[in-house]
Enzyme design. Structure first.
Site, PDB file in Angstrom:
ATOM      1  CD  GLU A 103     -14.949  33.881   8.117  1.00  0.00           C
ATOM      2  OE1 GLU A 103     -14.648  34.453   7.067  1.00  0.00           O
ATOM      3  OE2 GLU A 103     -14.140  33.253   8.830  1.00  0.00           O
TER       4      GLU A 103
ATOM      5  CG  ASP B 223     -11.752  37.004  10.023  1.00  0.00           C
ATOM      6  OD1 ASP B 223     -12.435  35.962  10.067  1.00  0.00           O
ATOM      7  OD2 ASP B 223     -10.558  37.023   9.685  1.00  0.00           O
TER       8      ASP B 223
ATOM      9  CG  ASP C 287      -6.726  37.898  10.632  1.00  0.00           C
ATOM     10  OD1 ASP C 287      -7.321  36.828  10.803  1.00  0.00           O
ATOM     11  OD2 ASP C 287      -5.489  37.998  10.541  1.00  0.00           O
TER      12      ASP C 287
END
Length: 188
Positions: free
Chosen positions: A68, A7, A141
């Site tokens: 991501e 992430d 996260d």
């Protein structure tokens, strides 16, 4: 398959490594969040993220990396920092010959919760359940990095089938064009 989920971010960058087993079974091997001070120069922050990611790549030897995909947000500087961090991370993987795949937040949410519009709490709850964790991964996260890795484990077979289908389609197009070109020459 061992998947490193990322992430990306400059202030907080979630990292995870999971391994998939039979069927939809996934086991968490490691998870952490890299933090960099917001008052540090961007170059130093990117270097810090890169150093930690390179250590993780060398320590865990993932087969693939799932990052991501950056999407448009209101805050342009946040988007830029996230994209820069994602680029540095993808580059570190590419230098080691590790395939990199990008997944949108809605793809990840849909894969993990069944709802592409799930909120952070729902994603965290499902990640905790899927991985049979004793405690919820924090901060968000960390949960997001695990969700990305889970998403890729579950989507990888479909991604591979799509790539095979696209390659087969390309071969068929090429053969058809060659056939048509041969027929055109024969009529001249």
């Amino acid at each position: 398959m061992r998947v490193m989920g990322v992430d990306p971010g400059l202030t907080r960058c979630g990292l995870s490594v999971v391994e998939n087993g039979r069927g939809s079974q996934v086991v968490a091997l490691d998870v952490d969040v890299v933090r960099t001070p917001s008052d540090a120069p961007v170059s130093k922050r990117l270097l810090a993220v890169s150093d930690v990611v390179e250590h993780w790549l060398d320590a865990h030897h993932p087969d693939v990396m799932a990052i991501e995909r950056v999407f448009s947000q209101q805050n342009v500087s946040t988007v830029m920092g996230t994209a820069q961090a994602g680029g540095v991370i993808a580059l570190a993987a590419a230098r080691r010959g590790i395939d990199v795949h990008f997944h949108t937040p809605s793809e990840v949410k849909a894969a993990v919760t069944g709802n592409g519009a799930a909120n952070k709490a729902q994603v965290t709850a499902m990640v905790t359940r899927i991985l049979a964790l004793q405690a919820k991964p924090t901060p968000a996260d960390a949960a997001d990095a695990l969700a990305l890795a889970i998403c890729h484990c579950w989507r990888a077979p479909m991604i591979a089938r799509m790539a095979e289908a696209e390659a087969l389609g390309a071969r068929h197009r090429q053969a058809y064009r060659a056939k048509v070109a041969g027929e055109v020459k024969a009529t001249r």
